[in-house]
Design a protein around this motif. Structure first.
Motif, PDB file in Angstrom:
ATOM      1  N   GLU A   4       0.833  -1.206   0.000  1.00 17.34           N
ATOM      2  CA  GLU A   4       0.000   0.000   0.000  1.00 17.34           C
ATOM      3  C   GLU A   4       0.866   1.253   0.000  1.00 17.34           C
ATOM      4  OE1 GLU A   4      -2.143  -0.634   3.636  1.00 17.34           O
ATOM      5  OE2 GLU A   4      -3.897  -1.367   2.539  1.00 17.34           O
ATOM      6  N   PHE A   5       0.463   2.202  -0.803  1.00 21.31           N
ATOM      7  CA  PHE A   5       1.212   3.454  -0.894  1.00 21.31           C
ATOM      8  C   PHE A   5       0.259   4.642  -0.903  1.00 21.31           C
ATOM      9  CE2 PHE A   5       3.674   0.212  -3.018  1.00 21.31           C
ATOM     10  CZ  PHE A   5       4.982   0.434  -2.599  1.00 21.31           C
ATOM     11  N   VAL A   6       0.794   5.788  -0.488  1.00 19.35           N
ATOM     12  CA  VAL A   6       0.072   7.045  -0.686  1.00 19.35           C
ATOM     13  C   VAL A   6       0.940   7.884  -1.613  1.00 19.35           C
ATOM     14  CG1 VAL A   6      -0.811   9.149   0.389  1.00 19.35           C
ATOM     15  CG2 VAL A   6      -0.934   6.985   1.633  1.00 19.35           C
ATOM     16  N   ASP A  27      -1.975  -1.261  -3.852  1.00 20.22           N
ATOM     17  CA  ASP A  27      -3.102  -0.379  -3.538  1.00 20.22           C
ATOM     18  C   ASP A  27      -2.550   1.024  -3.367  1.00 20.22           C
ATOM     19  OD1 ASP A  27      -5.292  -2.006  -3.546  1.00 20.22           O
ATOM     20  OD2 ASP A  27      -5.033  -2.657  -1.465  1.00 20.22           O
ATOM     21  N   VAL A  28      -3.170   1.994  -4.019  1.00 19.27           N
ATOM     22  CA  VAL A  28      -2.626   3.350  -3.958  1.00 19.27           C
ATOM     23  C   VAL A  28      -3.701   4.372  -3.610  1.00 19.27           C
ATOM     24  CG1 VAL A  28      -1.379   5.153  -5.221  1.00 19.27           C
ATOM     25  CG2 VAL A  28      -0.928   2.746  -5.736  1.00 19.27           C
ATOM     26  N   MET A  29      -3.406   5.162  -2.563  1.00 21.44           N
ATOM     27  CA  MET A  29      -4.252   6.314  -2.252  1.00 21.44           C
ATOM     28  C   MET A  29      -3.598   7.515  -2.933  1.00 21.44           C
ATOM     29  SD  MET A  29      -4.955   8.217   1.401  1.00 21.44           S
ATOM     30  CE  MET A  29      -6.091   7.101   2.182  1.00 21.44           C
ATOM     31  N   ALA A  30      -4.299   8.122  -3.889  1.00 18.09           N
ATOM     32  CA  ALA A  30      -3.738   9.251  -4.652  1.00 18.09           C
ATOM     33  C   ALA A  30      -4.384  10.548  -4.165  1.00 18.09           C
ATOM     34  CB  ALA A  30      -4.008   9.043  -6.139  1.00 18.09           C
ATOM     35  N   ILE A  31      -3.542  11.527  -3.853  1.00 16.88           N
ATOM     36  CA  ILE A  31      -4.054  12.778  -3.268  1.00 16.88           C
ATOM     37  C   ILE A  31      -3.539  13.991  -4.039  1.00 16.88           C
ATOM     38  CG2 ILE A  31      -4.075  14.217  -1.190  1.00 16.88           C
ATOM     39  CD1 ILE A  31      -3.586  11.698   0.453  1.00 16.88           C
ATOM     40  N   ASP A  32      -4.415  14.943  -4.257  1.00 15.81           N
ATOM     41  CA  ASP A  32      -3.997  16.221  -4.832  1.00 15.81           C
ATOM     42  C   ASP A  32      -4.977  17.286  -4.349  1.00 15.81           C
ATOM     43  OD1 ASP A  32      -2.033  16.936  -7.511  1.00 15.81           O
ATOM     44  OD2 ASP A  32      -3.514  18.447  -6.903  1.00 15.81           O
ATOM     45  N   TYR A  41      -7.327  10.546 -11.863  1.00  8.02           N
ATOM     46  CA  TYR A  41      -6.827   9.279 -11.292  1.00  8.02           C
ATOM     47  C   TYR A  41      -7.884   8.488 -10.532  1.00  8.02           C
ATOM     48  CZ  TYR A  41      -2.428  10.553 -13.112  1.00  8.02           C
ATOM     49  OH  TYR A  41      -1.451  10.865 -13.996  1.00  8.02           O
ATOM     50  N   ALA A  42      -9.120   9.000 -10.558  1.00  9.27           N
ATOM     51  CA  ALA A  42     -10.191   8.343  -9.793  1.00  9.27           C
ATOM     52  C   ALA A  42     -10.401   6.899 -10.240  1.00  9.27           C
ATOM     53  CB  ALA A  42     -11.478   9.139  -9.925  1.00  9.27           C
ATOM     54  N   LYS A  43     -10.243   6.666 -11.542  1.00  4.04           N
ATOM     55  CA  LYS A  43     -10.481   5.303 -12.042  1.00  4.04           C
ATOM     56  C   LYS A  43      -9.247   4.406 -11.921  1.00  4.04           C
ATOM     57  CE  LYS A  43     -14.393   5.589 -15.121  1.00  4.04           C
ATOM     58  NZ  LYS A  43     -14.540   6.872 -15.864  1.00  4.04           N
ATOM     59  N   ILE A  44      -8.088   5.020 -11.780  1.00  4.25           N
ATOM     60  CA  ILE A  44      -6.839   4.252 -11.749  1.00  4.25           C
ATOM     61  C   ILE A  44      -6.454   3.862 -10.314  1.00  4.25           C
ATOM     62  CG2 ILE A  44      -4.360   4.345 -12.302  1.00  4.25           C
ATOM     63  CD1 ILE A  44      -5.190   6.440 -14.491  1.00  4.25           C
ATOM     64  N   ALA A  45      -6.456   4.850  -9.424  1.00  2.00           N
ATOM     65  CA  ALA A  45      -6.021   4.604  -8.045  1.00  2.00           C
ATOM     66  C   ALA A  45      -7.095   3.862  -7.248  1.00  2.00           C
ATOM     67  CB  ALA A  45      -5.708   5.929  -7.368  1.00  2.00           C
ATOM     68  N   THR A  46      -6.662   3.240  -6.167  1.00  5.58           N
ATOM     69  CA  THR A  46      -7.609   2.545  -5.287  1.00  5.58           C
ATOM     70  C   THR A  46      -8.547   3.575  -4.649  1.00  5.58           C
ATOM     71  OG1 THR A  46      -5.702   1.170  -4.776  1.00  5.58           O
ATOM     72  CG2 THR A  46      -7.688   0.771  -3.501  1.00  5.58           C
ATOM     73  N   GLN A  47      -7.943   4.684  -4.194  1.00  7.26           N
ATOM     74  CA  GLN A  47      -8.736   5.813  -3.695  1.00  7.26           C
ATOM     75  C   GLN A  47      -8.113   7.082  -4.260  1.00  7.26           C
ATOM     76  OE1 GLN A  47      -9.588   5.941   0.706  1.00  7.26           O
ATOM     77  NE2 GLN A  47      -7.975   4.412   0.692  1.00  7.26           N
ATOM     78  N   ALA A  48      -8.926   8.043  -4.662  1.00  3.26           N
ATOM     79  CA  ALA A  48      -8.393   9.324  -5.138  1.00  3.26           C
ATOM     80  C   ALA A  48      -9.098  10.413  -4.329  1.00  3.26           C
ATOM     81  CB  ALA A  48      -8.650   9.478  -6.626  1.00  3.26           C
TER      82      ALA A  48
END
Ligand code: ATP
Length: 219
Positions: A4-6, A27-32, A41-48
């Protein structure tokens, strides 16, 4: 267990990290802080998630401290990058990797405890320059981040041997797709073809494999 990464900051670099980590099965939580970037990135990351990570309460509420590895890819806004890194380290995140914009930025990041500091543009430039400086590599065409076609000058070490003798495909996982000899070019040379001193080999494959071939067989 899945890794898991952020990833904070979804510019070209952060965005590419997200895509690649997901491709590799993490699993990636993507934040901006910008909604358009997050939408991308909503469709790519696990959570955006849309969030400003310079706000400690926001970082706490997202539970980021529970992740082992956070990548801070905030670029131009150096202040935001530093503040975010500081908060992450204060909250006890084990691995914080940060993209540095310049040497001053890197120095500060080191002081405040960033675990890995990366300079993607500089590192890529060094890799490319090294490739170009290798005496026997005359030219190359990048096919992807990891694959190229290279023009390699045949040295004494391999002159006189056929492609079959050298067993290049089996030994290095690369293919000779052409041989430039004087003014002519032999496309798809057959395995019996003898390599002559001065030939230029057109080689296709993964950069690591081609470099291995160059190091091992060139003078
Ligand atoms: P690249 O070359 O990778 O595109 P860049 O240096 O141009 O990088 P920027 O576009 O400056 O990168 O920053 C990356 C992202 O970081 C931007 O999408 C920006 O919205 C985001 N960002 C900046 N400040 C914050 C912050 N405080 N919290 C969350 N995200 C932020």
């Amino acid at each position: 267990m899945k890794k898991e990464f952020v990833v904070i900051g979804l510019g070209r670099f952060g965005g590419s990290i997200v895509s690649e980590l997901v491709r590799l099965g993490a699993d990636v939580m993507a934040i901006d802080s910008h909604s358009e970037r997050v939408d991308e990135y909503a469709k790519i990351a696990t959570q955006a998630i849309i969030a400003d990570t310079t706000d400690e309460e926001v970082i706490k509420s997202l539970g980021i401290r529970n992740f082992e590895h956070v990548i801070v890819a905030i670029g131009e806004n150096i202040q935001a990058s530093i503040l975010t890194t500081l908060i992450l380290k204060e909250l006890g995140v084990k691995q914080v990797t940060v993209k540095a914009q310049n040497d001053y930025h890197a120095k500060v990041l080191k002081r405040i405890g960033a675990d890995h500091i990366i300079h993607p543009e500089r590192d890529m430039a060094i890799r490319i320059a090294n490739n170009m400086m290798s005496n026997n590599v005359l030219d190359y065409l990048e096919l992807s981040d990891e694959h190229s076609i290279m023009e390699i000058k045949a040295s004494e070490r391999i002159a006189g041997f056929s492609i079959k003798d050298l067993d290049i495909r089996a030994n290095y996982g690369i293919n000779i797709v052409g041989i430039k000899r004087d003014e002519t070019i032999l496309i798809s040379p057959n395995a019996e073809e003898k390599i002559l001193l001065g030939d230029v080999l057109l080689v296709i494959g993964a950069d690591v494999d081609i470099n291995r071939f160059v190091k091992k067989t060139m003078g």
